[in-house]
Design a protein around this motif. Structure first.
Motif, mmCIF file in Angstrom:
data_model
loop_
_atom_site.group_PDB
_atom_site.id
_atom_site.type_symbol
_atom_site.label_atom_id
_atom_site.label_comp_id
_atom_site.label_asym_id
_atom_site.label_seq_id
_atom_site.Cartn_x
_atom_site.Cartn_y
_atom_site.Cartn_z
ATOM 1 N N SER A 271 38.873 36.006 39.891
ATOM 2 C CA SER A 271 39.883 35.257 39.136
ATOM 3 C C SER A 271 39.306 33.950 38.580
ATOM 4 N N THR A 272 38.520 33.248 39.406
ATOM 5 C CA THR A 272 37.945 31.969 38.961
ATOM 6 C C THR A 272 36.918 32.179 37.858
ATOM 7 N N THR A 273 36.079 33.195 38.036
ATOM 8 C CA THR A 273 35.012 33.459 37.064
ATOM 9 C C THR A 273 35.582 33.827 35.704
ATOM 10 N N VAL A 274 36.626 34.673 35.712
ATOM 11 C CA VAL A 274 37.251 35.081 34.453
ATOM 12 C C VAL A 274 38.003 33.910 33.832
ATOM 13 N N LYS A 275 38.729 33.160 34.672
ATOM 14 C CA LYS A 275 39.522 32.033 34.177
ATOM 15 C C LYS A 275 38.642 30.999 33.474
ATOM 16 N N ASN A 276 37.422 30.782 34.001
ATOM 17 C CA ASN A 276 36.505 29.792 33.420
ATOM 18 C C ASN A 276 35.675 30.352 32.267
ATOM 19 N N GLY A 277 35.958 31.591 31.885
ATOM 20 C CA GLY A 277 35.278 32.178 30.739
ATOM 21 C C GLY A 277 33.832 32.542 30.985
ATOM 22 N N ALA B 99 42.722 45.457 37.398
ATOM 23 C CA ALA B 99 43.053 46.558 36.498
ATOM 24 C C ALA B 99 42.038 46.653 35.352
ATOM 25 N N MET B 100 41.444 45.494 35.003
ATOM 26 C CA MET B 100 40.455 45.461 33.911
ATOM 27 C C MET B 100 39.033 45.604 34.426
ATOM 28 N N PHE B 101 38.765 44.890 35.550
ATOM 29 C CA PHE B 101 37.414 44.869 36.109
ATOM 30 C C PHE B 101 37.408 45.676 37.407
ATOM 31 N N HIS B 102 36.806 46.826 37.401
ATOM 32 C CA HIS B 102 36.754 47.665 38.590
ATOM 33 C C HIS B 102 35.359 48.271 38.699
ATOM 34 N N PRO B 103 34.976 48.806 39.851
ATOM 35 C CA PRO B 103 33.634 49.371 40.019
ATOM 36 C C PRO B 103 33.283 50.351 38.901
ATOM 37 N N GLY B 104 32.057 50.151 38.355
ATOM 38 C CA GLY B 104 31.587 51.009 37.271
ATOM 39 C C GLY B 104 31.661 50.354 35.908
ATOM 40 N N ASP C 12 39.755 39.607 45.874
ATOM 41 C CA ASP C 12 39.366 38.850 44.673
ATOM 42 C C ASP C 12 37.844 38.708 44.551
ATOM 43 N N ILE C 13 37.110 39.287 45.488
ATOM 44 C CA ILE C 13 35.653 39.140 45.499
ATOM 45 C C ILE C 13 35.010 40.336 44.792
ATOM 46 N N VAL C 14 34.289 40.040 43.721
ATOM 47 C CA VAL C 14 33.625 41.075 42.943
ATOM 48 C C VAL C 14 32.118 40.997 43.191
ATOM 49 N N THR C 15 31.484 42.166 43.358
ATOM 50 C CA THR C 15 30.027 42.242 43.520
ATOM 51 C C THR C 15 29.445 42.891 42.273
ATOM 52 N N ILE C 16 28.488 42.179 41.621
ATOM 53 C CA ILE C 16 27.895 42.662 40.368
ATOM 54 C C ILE C 16 26.389 42.797 40.539
ATOM 55 N N SER C 17 25.866 43.921 40.051
ATOM 56 C CA SER C 17 24.418 44.137 40.063
ATOM 57 C C SER C 17 23.875 43.822 38.666
ATOM 58 N N LYS D 279 47.323 33.376 42.542
ATOM 59 C CA LYS D 279 45.927 33.807 42.610
ATOM 60 C C LYS D 279 45.834 35.315 42.831
ATOM 61 N N GLU D 280 46.704 35.821 43.734
ATOM 62 C CA GLU D 280 46.708 37.263 44.001
ATOM 63 C C GLU D 280 47.168 38.037 42.775
ATOM 64 N N GLN D 281 48.146 37.475 42.048
ATOM 65 C CA GLN D 281 48.627 38.140 40.839
ATOM 66 C C GLN D 281 47.517 38.223 39.799
ATOM 67 N N ALA D 282 46.771 37.118 39.654
ATOM 68 C CA ALA D 282 45.658 37.118 38.701
ATOM 69 C C ALA D 282 44.606 38.143 39.108
ATOM 70 N N ALA D 283 44.333 38.200 40.430
ATOM 71 C CA ALA D 283 43.346 39.164 40.922
ATOM 72 C C ALA D 283 43.801 40.594 40.652
#
Length: 684
Positions: free
Chosen positions: A673-679, A632-637, A656-661, A623-627
């Motif tokens: 990781s879960t959100t990306v994995k589930n498409g 590296a792909m999903f970062h602030p901005g 692994d917790i992402v905050t999106i506006s 899970k940490e590896q996936a995060a």
């Protein structure tokens, strides 16, 4: 002169903790200084402030440090900062140097002649060798003599006097150290000589039993400064305490986290109990590391915090950043040497390759010599070449080339696990002279031995026959693992790491006999002394020899359980717990030699991963590896699209917790990781 005026006059820039240390002059003071905190600058500045700012006579200040070179460097440092004239009036000495003066003072006051000092270590080596042969009937190897010298230093510096404590001192290659120690002491008495450690013993006795000598030193010196207090031994602390008991003005600088000389009887407990020994003492701190990057300082602090029995210091950085500490995984020990040779060839900036023991450097020096790689070596030790394990393995190879050599066989027969009796061995040696059969062939049919022993001798003869036809590293492996020698060493608590070094050297040689020639060449090379080639950017050093130094890039090699740390998986109740704590301090010292970058080398082939490497680089869960990949792909901005909430922008990512506006739904938090994995989430 106020401190502010003093600092301005001499253009000194000190932080708040450093300034407090400089202006705290009276009473007992312990200054705990983390690595790279500028302790020498503060110590020298404090002496300058005492003399030039407060008018204290320089002749009344005695500064003691660990080595002659350190005392010399400190005097030169003072002279460069405050002038040579005042520097010449100050005393910078080793504690042994002070003890020598105490003994001379005793001679002058009492008219009695003290014993003569054995100034050459070769004199001590010769005496130990003679006594060892007298007690055992065998000749001591160079490594055994060195081990005995270290043990003698330990006993005298720890003030060990009881037979029970003396019996607990273990010395490799010596079965009855107390007997040898007593014989050594009696020999010195008879010859009216003393060694360097006796200087401490006699000086302490003089200060306790001859008040006029103690009064003279206490009257002359009113201020005592001690550098590297964590390396000071129990008897040295006792001497310092006697000297300072009248004035009470004792300033000790050290750090128990950097105490790595337990084998020489360093006594960091004195720092831990300083306020008990000196009830009115102040304990000051210098916790800013000016040497290393934030990444190195943070990792080193986290590592050393897990040690027990330490002052609660918090090392902080100046904020300078650099690359993360890097873990380098190589296949095995031999791969490590090849990797380091490649790194050294490509090096364009200063690199220090640090190791736990001198033995680790031998295959590296061998490879550097073969590939003509320029290097500097801070210290060499030839004890490896005369160690019993190395000598035995080399003699087994020689015996394979001379299977009728009785002298070699009588030195080896009981080390090969074949149950050969002394009587049968002597019989075989005598009968095989000129009979055309080898000693082992004769024993394989000798009725003096049991059927099992005869079978073992036949197997040994087969091994010996194949030995010289193999590449050198395979021959070493055969000797250790199939010819019984490894079990012989292990049963006696010996060090098979020496055999591993031989095996590593053997990878470079086509035959075992070639290896013997190469060992001789390397021995001669290292006897000539360390390679100090000034132009090389590569430095080889033990961690012990690197203490007090710094390098832009540091590579720690052999970070595997059994080498670094030498002992591992030790609980607080284990007798080896103190040794394990020192191994941790040693690793901490090694880490903090690095200014800009630090690499840690471990082996993939180890049965268990290194305990120290695991602390620095804990295993990553899937899970940490996936995060990590997602981060590296999903970062602030980054702009994203969620299947349910539409387009949005990442404003924070913590673990692994992402905050999106989102423009419509506002702020939402997800497991990345879960959100990306589930498409459910993609980049825009």
């Amino acid at each position: 002169m106020t401190l502010t005026q003093f600092l301005h006059t001499y253009r000194l820039s000190l932080n708040a903790q450093q300034q407090r240390a400089v202006q705290t002059l009276d009473g007992p003071v312990l200054l705990l200084a983390v690595p790279g905190s500028g302790k020498t600058t503060v110590l020298v500045s404090r002496i300058g402030y005492m003399v030039l700012g407060c008018g204290i006579p320089p002749e009344s200040i005695l500064t003691m440090t660990y080595t002659v070179s350190a005392a010399r460097d400190m005097r030169q440092r003072f002279a460069s900062m405050f002038g040579a004239e005042v520097a010449q009036r100050l005393e910078f000495r080793t504690i042994n140097g002070v003890c020598s003066r105490i003994i001379s003072c005793y001679e002058h006051i009492t008219g009695r002649k003290a014993y003569t000092l054995m100034e050459q270590t070769s004199q001590q080596s010769s005496l130990i060798g003679t006594l060892y042969h007298r007690l055992t009937g065998e000749y001591a190897t160079e490594s055994t003599i060195k081990a005995v010298q270290t043990a003698i230093t330990y006993v005298k510096n720890q003030m060990i006097t009881s037979e029970q404590e003396l019996a607990q001192v273990e010395v490799e290659g010596v079965t009855d150290f107390p007997a040898l120690y007593h014989a050594y002491g009696q020999a010195l008495q008879q010859q009216q000589k003393m060694d360097y450690d006796d200087q401490l013993v006699y000086a302490r006795k003089i200060l306790k039993l001859c008040p006029p000598v103690l009064r003279q030193f206490q009257a002359r010196y009113r201020y005592f400064c001690v550098d590297e207090a964590q390396d000071t031994s129990k008897i040295q602390h006792a001497i310092i305490s006697l000297l300072a008991q009248t004035s009470g003005n004792l300033f000790m600088v050290g750090d128990e986290d950097q105490s790595i000389y337990g084998f020489r009887a360093a006594y960091p407990q004195a720092l831990l109990h300083f306020q008990e020994l000196y009830p009115k003492a102040q304990v000051l701190y210098m916790e800013t590391n000016y040497r290393s990057t934030k990444e190195i300082v943070s990792a080193a602090q986290t590592f050393i915090e897990k040690n027990k029995n330490r002052h609660p210091k918090t090392m902080v950085s100046t904020g300078r950043t650099g690359p993360s500490i890097r873990q380098v995984m190589v296949q095995n020990r031999t791969s490590q040497y090849a990797y380091l040779a490649t790194v050294a060839k490509r090096a364009t900036r200063p690199i220090a390759i640090l190791y736990r023991d001198n033995d680790s450097a031998i295959p590296l020096i061998d490879l550097f010599q073969r590939q003509q790689i320029s290097y500097r070596c801070r210290q060499v030790d030839c004890g490896f070449f005369t160690h019993r394990v190395v000598r035995d393995i080399c003699n087994i190879i020689r015996f394979a080339a001379q299977p009728c050599n009785g002298e070699l066989f009588l030195d080896l027969y009981y080390k090969l696990g074949a149950g050969i009796t002394r009587l049968a061995a002597v019989e075989a040696v005598n009968r095989c002279e000129g009979e055309g059969v080898t000693i082992l062939e004769y024993l394989s049919k000798c009725t003096m031995l049991s059927p099992w022993s005869r079978k073992q001798c036949s197997a040994l003869q087969a091994h010996v026959s194949y030995l010289l036809q193999q590449p050198a590293h395979r021959a070493i492996h055969r000797i250790v693992h199939y010819m019984g020698y490894g079990r012989y060493v292990e049963d006696r608590g010996g060090d098979l790491r020496k055999a591993e070094i031989l095996e590593a050297l053997g990878f470079q040689e086509a035959t075992p006999m070639n290896l013997l020639d190469r060992l001789n060449d390397l021995y001669q090379l290292m006897r000539e002394g360390p390679n100090t080639e000034q132009e090389s950017v590569v430095t080889l050093s033990t961690i012990h020899s690197s203490k007090g130094l710094e390098y832009p890039h540091v590579i720690l090699m052999d970070v595997v359980d059994g080498i670094l740390p030498k002992v591992f998986n030790v609980s607080a109740e284990d007798p080896d717990f103190d040794t394990y704590q020192e191994e941790r301090r040693l690793f901490y010292v090694a880490m903090t030699r690095a200014q800009d970058s630090l690499w840690v080398l471990s082996y993939k082939a180890q049965e268990l991963p290194s305990a120290f490497a695991q602390e620095l680089f804990p295993p990553i869960t899937p899970k940490e590896q996936a995060a990590k990949v997602h981060a590296a792909m999903f970062h602030p901005g980054v702009k994203v699209r969620h299947k349910k909430y539409g387009e949005g922008k990442i404003i924070d990512l913590s673990q692994d917790i992402v905050t999106i506006s989102f423009s419509q739904a506002g702020e939402k938090k997800f497991s990345l990781s879960t959100t990306v994995k589930n498409g459910l989430l993609t980049k825009v």
